[in-house]
Design a protein around this motif. Structure first.
Motif, PDB file in Angstrom:
ATOM      1  N   THR A  35      50.537  50.895   6.859  1.00 32.07           N
ATOM      2  CA  THR A  35      51.233  50.616   5.609  1.00 32.07           C
ATOM      3  C   THR A  35      51.094  49.126   5.315  1.00 32.07           C
ATOM      4  OG1 THR A  35      53.328  50.086   6.692  1.00 32.07           O
ATOM      5  CG2 THR A  35      52.942  52.430   6.126  1.00 32.07           C
ATOM      6  N   GLN A  41      50.856  54.580   9.089  1.00 32.12           N
ATOM      7  CA  GLN A  41      51.049  55.383   7.883  1.00 32.12           C
ATOM      8  C   GLN A  41      51.156  56.844   8.286  1.00 32.12           C
ATOM      9  OE1 GLN A  41      47.848  55.054   5.073  1.00 32.12           O
ATOM     10  NE2 GLN A  41      48.938  56.168   3.497  1.00 32.12           N
ATOM     11  N   VAL A  43      50.263  60.370   8.133  1.00 33.92           N
ATOM     12  CA  VAL A  43      49.106  61.095   7.610  1.00 33.92           C
ATOM     13  C   VAL A  43      49.175  62.587   7.915  1.00 33.92           C
ATOM     14  CG1 VAL A  43      47.556  59.106   7.599  1.00 33.92           C
ATOM     15  CG2 VAL A  43      47.744  60.515   9.653  1.00 33.92           C
ATOM     16  N   GLN A 163      49.880  59.482  -1.028  1.00 33.42           N
ATOM     17  CA  GLN A 163      49.225  58.771   0.071  1.00 33.42           C
ATOM     18  C   GLN A 163      47.835  58.308  -0.357  1.00 33.42           C
ATOM     19  OE1 GLN A 163      50.520  57.722   2.796  1.00 33.42           O
ATOM     20  NE2 GLN A 163      52.386  58.901   2.899  1.00 33.42           N
TER      21      GLN A 163
END
Length: 177
Positions: A35, A41, A43, A163
């Motif tokens: 991030t 992040q 996923v 995303q």
């Protein structure tokens, strides 16, 4: 401005978009995407009822005059009749390490591509036409959440879109600095 693959990789590393960037020829795949705050992040997503799981990966392909955004989607579920291994991937797909989502081996891997500089509507259209319309992704239409106002949203689709948009913006910013 046209960047070489190595220049592109150097700029992405300087921007800390991933823990590691794997290079295969003119393809760069983000491993352990981060991030903007430098945290891992998310996923992975899992459908609450069907246990279908998706993992999202991102990459960049440097082509002569253009940079393409690649979005790899790994699909896993409880069906043990077919599982894919890295040896079954061909071409550009081989550069993406399969994400083993939770406890299931992937049953499908989908690779989407579009120009990195495309707008948000083009990204949404690419996801709609190249992923969400696939028969294997029909379970996404039952991943619905209702907000306090009674409005329904397809939360898994929204997650993938958000995303993808976020990473596209980070990659664009990293390469425009």
């Amino acid at each position: 401005m046209t960047l070489s693959v190595q220049q592109t990789k150097t700029q992405l590393e300087a921007a800390h978009v991933a823990g590691f960037i794997y290079q295969q020829d003119n393809l760069l795949v983000l491993q352990e995407p981060l991030t903007p705050e430098g945290k891992d992040q998310n996923v992975f997503i899992q459908h609450d009822e069907t246990a279908d799981q998706l993992g999202i990966q991102f990459g960049i392909k440097v082509v002569e005059e253009q940079i393409e955004l690649l979005i790899g989607i790994t699909h896993s579920n409880q069906d043990k009749s077919y599982e894919i291994g890295a040896g079954n991937l061909r071409g550009e797909q081989r550069a993406f390490n399969l994400l083993y989502a939770f406890y299931n081996y992937p049953k499908g891997f989908y690779l989407l591509r579009l120009p990195l500089m495309s707008d948000a509507e083009s990204l949404q259209d690419a996801l709609d036409s190249q992923l969400f319309q696939l028969e294997q992704m029909a379970f996404l239409n039952s991943a619905v959440k209702t907000n306090a106002l009674g409005e329904q949203s397809y939360w898994m689709k929204s997650f993938i879109v958000q995303q993808s948009l976020d990473m596209q913006q980070r990659l664009r910013a990293a390469l425009n600095d």
